[in-house]
Design an enzyme around this catalytic site. Structure first.
Site, PDB file in Angstrom:
ATOM      1  CB  ILE A   1      88.228  34.234  -5.766  1.00  0.00           C
ATOM      2  CG1 ILE A   1      88.237  32.883  -6.488  1.00  0.00           C
ATOM      3  CG2 ILE A   1      89.085  35.254  -6.525  1.00  0.00           C
ATOM      4  CD1 ILE A   1      87.504  32.889  -7.820  1.00  0.00           C
TER       5      ILE A   1
ATOM      6  CG  ASN B   1      93.056  38.467  -7.229  1.00  0.00           C
ATOM      7  OD1 ASN B   1      93.947  38.584  -8.063  1.00  0.00           O
ATOM      8  ND2 ASN B   1      91.977  39.258  -7.224  1.00  0.00           N
TER       9      ASN B   1
ATOM     10  CE1 TYR C   1     101.839  44.819  -5.891  1.00  0.00           C
ATOM     11  CE2 TYR C   1     103.617  44.771  -7.485  1.00  0.00           C
ATOM     12  CZ  TYR C   1     102.389  44.340  -7.066  1.00  0.00           C
ATOM     13  OH  TYR C   1     101.684  43.424  -7.827  1.00  0.00           O
TER      14      TYR C   1
ATOM     15  CE  LYS D   1     101.592  41.253  -4.886  1.00  0.00           C
ATOM     16  NZ  LYS D   1     100.428  40.334  -4.686  1.00  0.00           N
TER      17      LYS D   1
ATOM     18  CB  THR E   1      93.817  45.275 -13.790  1.00  0.00           C
ATOM     19  OG1 THR E   1      95.161  45.573 -13.356  1.00  0.00           O
ATOM     20  CG2 THR E   1      93.756  43.844 -14.299  1.00  0.00           C
TER      21      THR E   1
END
Length: 251
Positions: free
Chosen positions: A6, A86, A153, A157, A190
């Site tokens: 991870i 991640n 971003y 992505k 988050t």
């Protein structure tokens, strides 16, 4: 035994995934730039199923060596392998035409080049691995939809999403194929959301909407999202190259 690798494991979704995997008795190899030691985490830190790999993933010239370090901690060839890309960032939040080139390059390294190179190296090094192996690239609705102020971003992505689709198609031809999928966790409570809410409306047209998500309690917890992802990975058959959206998994 299941082994989970991870990245971005020191906080948010990565930390939640690690905690749940360890609770289930899985092996975890956690990758992050820094790990903050907490006095009440000594039992976790001494867990024989836990390994830390410290790496700055924006140093793209070193990523093959980072993956070799990760693989050196594998127990045996019988493990099921789950590699979760991640690590990521949302900054810079600026309109195209106002981006800082250095910030844009750093973003592209972390959000696109790092997961792409790490996945490529993982697939090379595990080509002969006969047991189940899965690569999960953490994605976003921004991979498919434009947001003003998220030029960096959205594009990073979107690039990773197409890279995932291509890899998924290619793996179907392999003797020992890996599953390569995208997973969109939706809006989570988050630090990334704090950064988004701190952006002004001049830079980010949807700023008010993201403030509403927090105020109305719409943001999902990382623990909830981690549980949904782990349930997905328990499935025997995944669709290679597929974009899995959490909204479709919880309805």
């Amino acid at each position: 035994m299941k082994t989970f690798i991870i990245t971005g494991a020191s906080k948010g979704l990565g930390a939640a995934l690690a905690e749940q995997c360890l609770e289930k008795g899985f092996r975890c190899i956690l990758v992050a730039r820094t790990f903050v030691s907490k006095s009440n985490d000594k039992e976790v830190e001494n867990n024989e199923n836990l390994t830390f790999v410290t790496a700055d993933l924006t140093e793209t010239n070193h990523l093959e060596r980072v993956m070799d370090d990760i693989i050196s901690h594998f127990n045996n060839d019988e493990d099921e392998l789950y590699f979760i890309n991640n690590a990521g960032m949302v900054e810079p939040i600026k309109r195209i035409g106002e981006l800082d080139p250095e910030a844009f390059v750093l973003h592209a390294k972390l959000n696109y080049l790092a997961p792409a190179i790490l996945m490529d190296t993982f697939l090379k090094r595990t080509k002969g691995h006969k047991n189940k192996k899965v690569v999960v690239n953490i994605s976003s609705g921004a991979a498919k939809n434009p947001y003003e102020g998220w030029g960096a971003y959205c594009s990073s992505k979107a690039g990773l999403e197409m890279y995932t689709r291509v890899a998924g198609a290619e793996q179907l031809r392999e003797e020992n194929p890996a599953y390569v999928i995208s997973f969109s966790p939706g809006v989570m409570d988050t630090n990334m959301q704090k950064v988004i809410r701190s952006a002004n409306e001049t830079d980010f047209a949807d700023s008010a909407k993201f403030h509403d998500y927090k105020e109305k309690g719409i943001l999902r917890t990382p623990d909830f999202v981690a549980n949904i992802l782990l349930e997905l990975l328990h499935e025997k058959e995944l669709d290679n190259g597929k974009f899995y959206d959490i909204k479709e998994l919880i309805t």
